[in-house]
Scaffold this active site. Structure first.
Site, PDB file in Angstrom:
ATOM      1  N   SER A 193      28.991  34.177  46.648  1.00  0.00           N
ATOM      2  CA  SER A 193      28.897  32.764  47.030  1.00  0.00           C
ATOM      3  C   SER A 193      28.947  32.563  48.537  1.00  0.00           C
ATOM      4  O   SER A 193      28.365  31.598  49.048  1.00  0.00           O
ATOM      5  CB  SER A 193      30.022  31.971  46.364  1.00  0.00           C
ATOM      6  OG  SER A 193      29.855  31.923  44.968  1.00  0.00           O
ATOM      7  N   HIS A 234      32.798  33.610  34.995  1.00  0.00           N
ATOM      8  CA  HIS A 234      33.457  34.897  35.255  1.00  0.00           C
ATOM      9  C   HIS A 234      34.409  35.268  34.117  1.00  0.00           C
ATOM     10  O   HIS A 234      34.497  36.433  33.715  1.00  0.00           O
ATOM     11  CB  HIS A 234      34.240  34.848  36.567  1.00  0.00           C
ATOM     12  CG  HIS A 234      33.420  35.056  37.799  1.00  0.00           C
ATOM     13  ND1 HIS A 234      32.644  36.177  38.001  1.00  0.00           N
ATOM     14  CD2 HIS A 234      33.258  34.287  38.909  1.00  0.00           C
ATOM     15  CE1 HIS A 234      32.040  36.093  39.179  1.00  0.00           C
ATOM     16  NE2 HIS A 234      32.391  34.952  39.740  1.00  0.00           N
ATOM     17  N   ASP A 284      28.035  25.798  41.385  1.00  0.00           N
ATOM     18  CA  ASP A 284      28.302  27.212  41.689  1.00  0.00           C
ATOM     19  C   ASP A 284      28.080  28.052  40.431  1.00  0.00           C
ATOM     20  O   ASP A 284      28.698  27.818  39.393  1.00  0.00           O
ATOM     21  CB  ASP A 284      29.737  27.376  42.174  1.00  0.00           C
ATOM     22  CG  ASP A 284      29.960  28.697  42.885  1.00  0.00           C
ATOM     23  OD1 ASP A 284      29.510  29.739  42.371  1.00  0.00           O
ATOM     24  OD2 ASP A 284      30.574  28.696  43.960  1.00  0.00           O
ATOM     25  N   THR A 328      31.967  28.285  49.489  1.00  0.00           N
ATOM     26  CA  THR A 328      30.872  27.347  49.732  1.00  0.00           C
ATOM     27  C   THR A 328      31.205  26.386  50.849  1.00  0.00           C
ATOM     28  O   THR A 328      30.443  26.223  51.815  1.00  0.00           O
ATOM     29  CB  THR A 328      30.532  26.583  48.440  1.00  0.00           C
ATOM     30  OG1 THR A 328      30.187  27.523  47.416  1.00  0.00           O
ATOM     31  CG2 THR A 328      29.358  25.644  48.665  1.00  0.00           C
TER      32      THR A 328
END
Length: 441
Positions: free
Chosen positions: A97, A319, A46, A151
């Site tokens: 995502s 992030h 990810d 996800t």
């Protein structure tokens, strides 16, 4: 030495070309036995764009080294954009995502925040996991995030908003509530779908109470046990779990803990130079490698399986602009890739795909870059395993804010039957077709 005549030479060249073609088909095309592949294993890093891969490689293996994911023979790139909710003909160049995962799980573009549903009209989109179940295949996944986050949710559920993870978190999905004759929250749908193996964090949402139906008043966790799941809440319970039941592992309230730690990036001259602190994950939480290995062991059967393995926290720590935590997650993800590749050696009818859902914020910049000439982001300098310095810049937002995804294309690599479907530049929705072909069309 005897010289070859023109015809003999041409025949030799043709024979050599046919041999190369046959080897290529055996490695990346349809199964020459005609039986077709038995298994599909999709590994998602990810937020793992090319920068994130390069950062991990440089730090862990060295600039000239190679990761396990670098060894897959069929390599391409795919585009990741989502679409606008009220005008799906227009692209949204930077996906989240949930829209991204919906794209490769279903083969359809959708808008940000949606899970397995179409933009605007809110139609359910059939997923590759559901198709695998229809073909009698086992299904399962392992993630370092909560198992009901974007996800995994996109493969196992259908709601209009990604935050509707538990029955008490449905404020933006009222029509989907079981009390409104809907399918329920993401966690409820995952249990109802009967996915064979689900491992990760996110216990909080399974402790919420169901508002209607046969399990009304029970928590989702209690309902899971009633539906035949063995539940593991720590690494010891995972090792002791019964093998004759479906398996639900919930090892943390939300996301799982970081593998590595270090100072986050800072403005000005930044943090560091620093070495990362490894082996920081609590012992009661299984590693992604352990969860991946368990998933493969539990899913193996004569009819084949679909498995998803996600290194989710690469995104989490990008992030928060923490390069040590981010790289540690990428390294653990690559170790899980190695586990899968070792499995595939003994199970040649297995399609293995390694890719990402989107790019992220970190960039490798010159160590001697003048800070005042760069955007007002944050920086950190790492000392790699080669003893060299690597400077990372995060500058999608000013210092103090959460860093953002980027709209770059990302790597996709594969091996096994139908791996040639990833070659060149494709779109992430094309991956659905590749996986569909691999499970039998």
């Amino acid at each position: 030495m005897r010289r070859l005549g023109k015809r003999t030479l041409a025949a030799a060249v043709l024979a050599g070309s046919l041999a190369i073609w046959a080897a290529t088909v055996a490695a990346s095309g349809p199964d020459p036995s005609g039986r077709g592949p038995r298994n599909v294993i999709l590994l998602i890093g990810d937020g793992m764009g090319d920068s994130e891969i390069t950062m991990a490689r440089n730090y862990w293996k060295g600039a000239g080294g190679r990761l396990a994911m670098d060894s897959l023979p069929s390599t391409g790139a795919y585009t990741t954009y989502s679409v606008e909710e009220f005008d799906p003909s227009k692209p949204d160049y930077v996906t989240d995502s949930s829209a991204s995962a919906t794209g490769f799980a279903t083969g359809h573009k959708t808008s940000d925040k949606r899970i397995g549903t179409s933009p605007g009209d809110d139609d359910d989109l059939k997923t590759i996991l559901e198709l695998a179940q229809e073909r009698g295949m086992k299904t399962g996944f392992a993630t370092t995030s909560g198992i009901s986050t974007a996800t995994e949710a996109a493969f196992t559920s259908h709601v209009r908003f990604r935050g509707c993870m538990g029955p008490e978190s449905m404020q933006q999905c009222l029509i989907d509530r079981k009390s409104h004759d809907g399918p329920g929250s993401i966690a409820e749908q995952q249990v109802d779908h009967g996915v064979d193996v689900m491992l990760g964090g996110g216990r909080t949402y399974f402790e919420q109470r169901i508002d209607a139906g046969p399990d009304r008043g029970q928590t989702v966790l209690e309902a899971a046990r009633r539906h035949g799941f063995d539940v593991a809440l720590d690494a010891n319970e995972l090792r002791a779990a019964r093998r004759d039941r479906k398996l639900l592992g919930l090892f943390s309230p939300v996301g799982m803990s970081a593998e590595w730690s270090g100072d986050p990036a800072k403005p000005g001259q930044g943090s560091g130079p620093q070495r990362c602190e490894e082996n920081r994950r609590p012992e009661d939480q299984p590693s992604l490698v352990a969860m991946a290995r368990t998933t493969l062991e539990r899913l193996e059967n004569d009819k084949g399986f679909f498995a998803l393995v996600e290194g989710a926290n690469i995104d989490t720590y990008s992030h928060s602009a923490n390069p040590c935590q981010e790289i540690g997650e990428a390294v653990e993800f690559d170790r899980a890739v190695r586990v899968v590749l070792d499995y595939a050696k003994n199970h040649p009818n297995t399609l293995v795909v390694v890719t990402a859902d989107h790019g992220h914020a970190g960039q490798i910049v010159p160590v001697d870059a003048e800070t005042d000439s760069l955007p007002p982001g944050v920086f950190s300098t790492l000392v790699t395993n080669e003893g060299a310095r690597m400077r990372i810049a995060y500058d999608t937002v000013p210092a103090g804010g959460l860093q953002k995804h980027t709209g770059t294309q990302v790597r996709i690599a594969a091996q096994g039957p139908h791996a040639d479907g990833v070659l060149g530049v494709t779109d992430q929705t094309d991956l659905f077709g590749t996986m569909k072909a691999a499970i039998g069309g």
